[in-house]
Design an enzyme around this catalytic site. Sequence first.
Site, short mmCIF file in Angstrom:
data_model
loop_
_atom_site.label_atom_id
_atom_site.label_comp_id
_atom_site.label_asym_id
_atom_site.label_seq_id
_atom_site.Cartn_x
_atom_site.Cartn_y
_atom_site.Cartn_z
N SER A 21 0.84 -1.20 0.00
CA SER A 21 0.00 0.00 0.00
C SER A 21 0.87 1.24 0.00
O SER A 21 1.58 1.49 0.96
CB SER A 21 -0.91 0.03 1.23
OG SER A 21 -1.66 1.23 1.25
N LYS A 22 0.77 2.02 -1.06
CA LYS A 22 1.59 3.24 -1.13
C LYS A 22 1.31 4.13 0.08
O LYS A 22 2.22 4.55 0.77
CB LYS A 22 1.29 4.00 -2.43
CG LYS A 22 2.04 5.31 -2.55
CD LYS A 22 1.79 6.03 -3.85
CE LYS A 22 2.52 7.37 -3.86
NZ LYS A 22 2.30 8.14 -5.11
N PHE A 73 -0.57 3.27 2.80
CA PHE A 73 -0.80 2.46 4.01
C PHE A 73 -2.00 3.01 4.78
O PHE A 73 -2.05 2.94 6.01
CB PHE A 73 0.43 2.41 4.92
CG PHE A 73 0.69 1.02 5.45
CD1 PHE A 73 0.19 0.62 6.68
CD2 PHE A 73 1.40 0.09 4.72
CE1 PHE A 73 0.40 -0.67 7.18
CE2 PHE A 73 1.62 -1.20 5.20
CZ PHE A 73 1.11 -1.57 6.44
N GLU A 129 -9.50 -1.04 2.42
CA GLU A 129 -9.57 -2.46 2.06
C GLU A 129 -8.29 -3.18 2.49
O GLU A 129 -8.32 -4.26 3.09
CB GLU A 129 -9.75 -2.64 0.56
CG GLU A 129 -11.05 -2.12 -0.02
CD GLU A 129 -10.93 -0.70 -0.54
OE1 GLU A 129 -10.09 0.07 -0.02
OE2 GLU A 129 -11.69 -0.34 -1.46
N GLY A 175 0.52 5.11 -7.96
CA GLY A 175 0.06 3.75 -7.66
C GLY A 175 -0.05 2.90 -8.90
O GLY A 175 0.45 1.77 -8.95
N ARG A 176 -0.63 3.45 -9.98
CA ARG A 176 -0.85 2.66 -11.19
C ARG A 176 0.42 2.54 -12.03
O ARG A 176 0.40 1.96 -13.10
CB ARG A 176 -1.99 3.26 -12.00
CG ARG A 176 -1.86 4.73 -12.30
CD ARG A 176 -3.16 5.28 -12.85
NE ARG A 176 -3.12 6.73 -13.01
CZ ARG A 176 -3.38 7.60 -12.03
NH1 ARG A 176 -3.71 7.14 -10.83
NH2 ARG A 176 -3.33 8.91 -12.22
N GLU A 184 -7.83 5.66 -14.98
CA GLU A 184 -7.56 6.45 -13.77
C GLU A 184 -6.60 7.61 -14.10
O GLU A 184 -6.54 8.61 -13.37
CB GLU A 184 -6.98 5.59 -12.65
CG GLU A 184 -6.96 6.29 -11.30
CD GLU A 184 -6.63 5.34 -10.14
OE1 GLU A 184 -5.43 5.14 -9.83
OE2 GLU A 184 -7.58 4.81 -9.53
N HIS A 223 -15.54 -14.87 -29.10
CA HIS A 223 -16.77 -15.59 -28.77
C HIS A 223 -17.56 -14.86 -27.69
O HIS A 223 -18.47 -15.43 -27.10
CB HIS A 223 -16.42 -17.01 -28.32
CG HIS A 223 -15.65 -17.77 -29.35
ND1 HIS A 223 -16.24 -18.52 -30.34
CD2 HIS A 223 -14.31 -17.83 -29.58
CE1 HIS A 223 -15.30 -19.03 -31.12
NE2 HIS A 223 -14.12 -18.63 -30.66
N LYS A 233 -15.18 7.05 -1.33
CA LYS A 233 -14.58 6.55 -0.08
C LYS A 233 -15.13 7.31 1.11
O LYS A 233 -15.48 6.74 2.14
CB LYS A 233 -13.06 6.75 -0.13
CG LYS A 233 -12.30 5.92 -1.12
CD LYS A 233 -10.80 6.24 -0.96
CE LYS A 233 -9.95 5.67 -2.06
NZ LYS A 233 -8.53 6.07 -1.91
O1 LIG Z 1 -1.44 1.65 -2.72
P1 LIG Z 1 -2.52 2.34 -1.95
O2 LIG Z 1 -2.10 3.63 -1.33
O3 LIG Z 1 -3.16 1.39 -0.98
O4 LIG Z 1 -3.68 2.75 -3.03
C1 LIG Z 1 -4.33 1.72 -3.72
C2 LIG Z 1 -5.10 2.31 -4.88
O5 LIG Z 1 -6.12 3.21 -4.43
C3 LIG Z 1 -6.33 4.21 -5.42
O6 LIG Z 1 -7.65 4.15 -5.81
C4 LIG Z 1 -6.02 5.58 -4.82
O7 LIG Z 1 -6.78 5.73 -3.65
C5 LIG Z 1 -5.38 3.88 -6.56
O8 LIG Z 1 -4.92 5.01 -7.22
C6 LIG Z 1 -4.29 3.14 -5.86
O9 LIG Z 1 -3.51 2.36 -6.74
#
Ligand SMILES: O=P(O)(O)OC[C@H]1O[C@@](O)(CO)[C@@H](O)[C@@H]1O
Length: 557
Positions: free
Chosen positions: A213-214, A216, A220, A275-276, A361, A392, A517
């Site tokens: 998690s970037k 943290f 989720e 993140g992406r 995104e 298909h 969120k």
């Molecule tokens: O790595 P993390 O900080 O947990 O974020 C997870 C993902 O949530 C996001 O939707 C940003 O909130 C994406 O951009 C990101 O890759």
Amino acid sequence: MSQHPLASSLQAWKELEQLYASKGKQINLTKAFKDDPKRFETYSRSFNSSKTDASFLTDFSKNLIDDEIYKKLLSLAKEAKVEQQRDDMFAGKPINSSEGRSVLHIALRDLPQDFNPPVEGVDEVKGELEHMKQFSEQVRNGQWKGYTGKQIDTIVNIGIGGSDLGPVMVCEALKPYAKRDLTAHFVSNIDGTHMAEALRASNPETTLFIVASKTFTTQETITNATTARDWFLKSAGDKAHVAKHFVALSTNVKAATEFGIDKANMFKFWDWVGGRYSLWSAIGLSICLVIGYNNFEQLLLGAHEMDLHYKNTPLDKNIPVLLALFGIWYTDFHGCQAHMLLPYDQYMCRFADYFQQGDMESNGKTITKDGERVNYETGPIIAGQAGTNGQHAFYQEIHQGTRLIPCDFLAPAQSHNPLGPHHDILISNFLAQPEALAFGKSEEEVKKELSAQDQQNSFLVKSKIFEGNRPTNSIMFPKLTPAVLGALIAMYEHKIATQGFIWGINSFDQMGVELGKVLAKKILPLLQGGDVSKVDGAGHDSSTSGLTKYYLTHRQK
Ligand SMILES: O=P(O)(O)OC[C@H]1O[C@@](O)(CO)[C@@H](O)[C@@H]1O
């Protein structure tokens, strides 16, 4: 002078509008190929890597362009200062203007140090890679032991979005290079099912949890990690054992420490890694564990070769730029809404999923960096599946639907699993689909295949006609290797960035994910409180309230 003008204000854009109106809709690929027997050579570009096996062919000839449109698209890139914006990105300028950050995923794979942007943390990349190498080798060779002294045979990567999709896609795509006696699970969804299924298949004595998690702070991921830690401690008992079974991948060392992860087991990255765009960073630890560090390094080097190509190649030979320009031609002049990624390689079955985040995104935005609302379309809807499965499922619409859906077809010349006639059959379809989409099937050709009576059936005849002139790009590479995959991913990353440069938007923040969120966090206490009588007074609309009441009256007691 506006730094990021509306793309539609550019002279080249205005001239493209005129070209579209005058002939854009009339481009006929059958005629175009007949008029120019060298069209394939004219519009194909090769990518060659001097240091890896990453080389491939990109065939742009089945696009709805002629030389005049092609040149005007290149003028658009020039006028939009694509090269300057690209160079600013590579130089580490804070082009992610809403967050005041650099965008430097290219620095994560710049092993030869060709770029060296003067940004804090760039000089730590090699050290973190060394840490990833040492750790992954210890786990893979059995040196790293669990709390009962057993080797690790299972990893569970806990992350979502960019902390999940990249590792999932790469581990699937490079399965031929995987350590087959190490099982990898990827848990992302907050739905308890996701974690429950992974734990059901795991032994606490031999499982390593990777909390990716970037920030943290992602609900989720932290919830899933907490559930995993509680599950683990039920067996291990002593919190001291967490250090042997939990590692963290994050920019937020403080939060990871507070979670209880040993600082020595943290793999860090920096805020200039989106993140992406993070699979090249510590987020790629699960990839190192599955395919080994050396193959991970090849992935990085393949991407770096594409970075060099993007940075140094003139626009008319620059593959990411050309992909970007043809995409803009369809999105903003032909009015196309979607773009398909169709890899004819089962190992690439998650490739389109990955670029749903990568593209949508990044470019699913309406406000330019100057604060103006765009008056044109930006990021397309990205979808796709491995071929031939997609044929298909949804190709009916691509061939005969009311809307134009540009497609990228990708395929390896060699399979990792050369079984009998399989690969020739797969590639025959890979070649046939763009041919059918481009050239179609005329009424005359349809009638030739029908009985005299059926030829009189206008509905039947017209249903069998294929209009053609449906655009595709075709990309072929020798074999799906780590370096080739790295180069392909980087190619699309730079295509996406180039489109954002032209549209004048910030491709590197994601404000659009925040509101949902916040609202979910407001609703949660109502659900956890469980009191139906409190719902109507909670300030929500009647729909949200009605659905909430349904949930509270029907959920597990
Ligand atoms: O790595 P993390 O900080 O947990 O974020 C997870 C993902 O949530 C996001 O939707 C940003 O909130 C994406 O951009 C990101 O890759």
